[in-house]
Design an enzyme around this catalytic site. Structure first.
Site, mmCIF file in Angstrom:
data_model
loop_
_atom_site.group_PDB
_atom_site.id
_atom_site.type_symbol
_atom_site.label_atom_id
_atom_site.label_comp_id
_atom_site.label_asym_id
_atom_site.label_seq_id
_atom_site.Cartn_x
_atom_site.Cartn_y
_atom_site.Cartn_z
ATOM 1 N N LYS A 1 0.617 -1.301 -0.303
ATOM 2 C CA LYS A 1 -0.216 -0.311 -0.079
ATOM 3 C C LYS A 1 0.644 0.692 0.075
ATOM 4 O O LYS A 1 2.068 1.514 0.243
ATOM 5 C CB LYS A 1 -0.742 -0.182 1.077
ATOM 6 C CG LYS A 1 -2.214 -0.661 0.833
ATOM 7 C CD LYS A 1 -3.356 -0.747 1.420
ATOM 8 C CE LYS A 1 -4.361 -1.753 1.153
ATOM 9 N NZ LYS A 1 -5.572 -2.051 2.390
ATOM 10 N N ARG B 1 -3.062 -9.776 5.217
ATOM 11 C CA ARG B 1 -4.282 -9.825 3.791
ATOM 12 C C ARG B 1 -2.467 -9.744 2.961
ATOM 13 O O ARG B 1 -2.237 -8.331 2.995
ATOM 14 C CB ARG B 1 -5.252 -9.720 3.560
ATOM 15 C CG ARG B 1 -5.961 -9.262 1.863
ATOM 16 C CD ARG B 1 -7.073 -8.439 1.388
ATOM 17 N NE ARG B 1 -7.605 -8.574 0.034
ATOM 18 C CZ ARG B 1 -7.727 -7.799 -0.613
ATOM 19 N NH1 ARG B 1 -5.897 -7.176 -0.597
ATOM 20 N NH2 ARG B 1 -7.614 -8.324 -1.458
#
Length: 287
Positions: free
Chosen positions: A226, A266
């Site tokens: 991210k 995740r």
């Protein structure tokens, strides 16, 4: 039993792992920020999911719609076309499958095709039919912190106290989900790293995962590749590395999350994170 084992918890109707679980990501999309287009084909997507399991994934999260900031939503029929064959193919191979969707119909058909978990980044806010569908199926449900499909400057959100606000908003959402019929032992919470948050917000949330655990539900941490990791890794000119060059940093976050008691992480690249959570478990066992 260590503190992190107590915090980790177990999600009803899913396998019980003795460590932080690894959720591998299969994006059946042409426009994911991380790997869009690489698995945009049923056969390749199923093979990729099986490869992730072989590399150490405990479950596989299948999504047919990009949720990156500013992404254009696909229509329901297209999402179904992308997702259902992949869910069915992986479930037929014995894989524990999570479906990443904000649509009740996609969730319903995915559960019928063999999915075991619904991972809705809107926590049921995007589609009013989502909570009744999941409740009727008796399926586990991920409630992520979400402030809507934002664009432009609003993507980053504004917080006076990001930890308190995220925890309070998640608590309210969990209460609504329980009121809608989903059993408390089927609920997972996710702080929503990267969603309506700046890099500093994401790092602060990671530093205070204990506050998320205090909600009393297993915690999913989804930090993989991210934007905030790009910020941390940026060069002297402030340029972040490409998403696919953030996997080592992702594994570092996975180790931190596992050590603090996360139920699952995740990730796109599984092998390094699978090693990281196993090392965290070994250290935990030596206490």
């Amino acid at each position: 039993m260590s503190t992190s084992q107590v915090r980790r918890g177990h999600v009803a109707n899913l396998p019980a792992w003795d460590r932080c679980a690894v959720m591998g990501v299969v994006n059946v999309t042409p426009d994911s920020f991380s790997d869009g287009g690489r698995w945009f084909d049923t056969t390749r997507a199923v093979k990729h999911g099986l490869d992730l399991v072989a590399q150490g994934a405990d479950l596989v999260d299948v999504g047919g719609e990009s949720t990156r900031p500013g992404a254009t939503r696909v229509d329901e029929d297209e999402e179904l076309k992308r997702v259902i064959p992949v869910v069915r193919g992986l479930a037929a191979e014995g894989v524990t499958v999570s479906v990443d969707t904000m649509r009740a119909k996609v969730a319903e058909q995915s559960l019928a095709a063999g999915a075991a978990l619904v991972n809705d980044v809107s926590g049921g806010l995007s589609d009013p039919a989502m909570i009744p569908v999941v409740a009727a199926a008796g399926a586990p449900f991920v409630v992520m912190h979400w402030r809507g499909l934002l664009a432009g400057d609003a993507v980053h959100g504004h917080y006076e106290d990001v930890v308190s606000e995220v925890v309070d908003e998640l608590r309210a959402r969990v209460d609504a989900v329980i009121a809608g019929g989903i059993a408390p032992d089927r609920i997972v919470v996710d702080p929503g790293l990267g969603f309506s948050k700046e890099a500093g917000h994401d790092l602060t949330l990671l530093a205070h995962l204990d506050r998320l655990h205090a909600l009393g539900h297993p915690v999913l941490v989804a930090a993989s590749r991210k934007r905030f990791l790009g910020h941390v890794l940026s060069d002297g000119q402030g340029a972040p590395p490409p998403a696919r060059e953030r996997d080592a940093a992702t594994a570092a976050v996975s180790a931190i999350a596992a050590h603090t008691g996360a139920w699952a992480v995740r990730v796109h690249e599984v092998r390094a994170t699978a090693d990281a959570v196993r090392v965290a478990r070994a250290v935990e066992g030596a206490l």
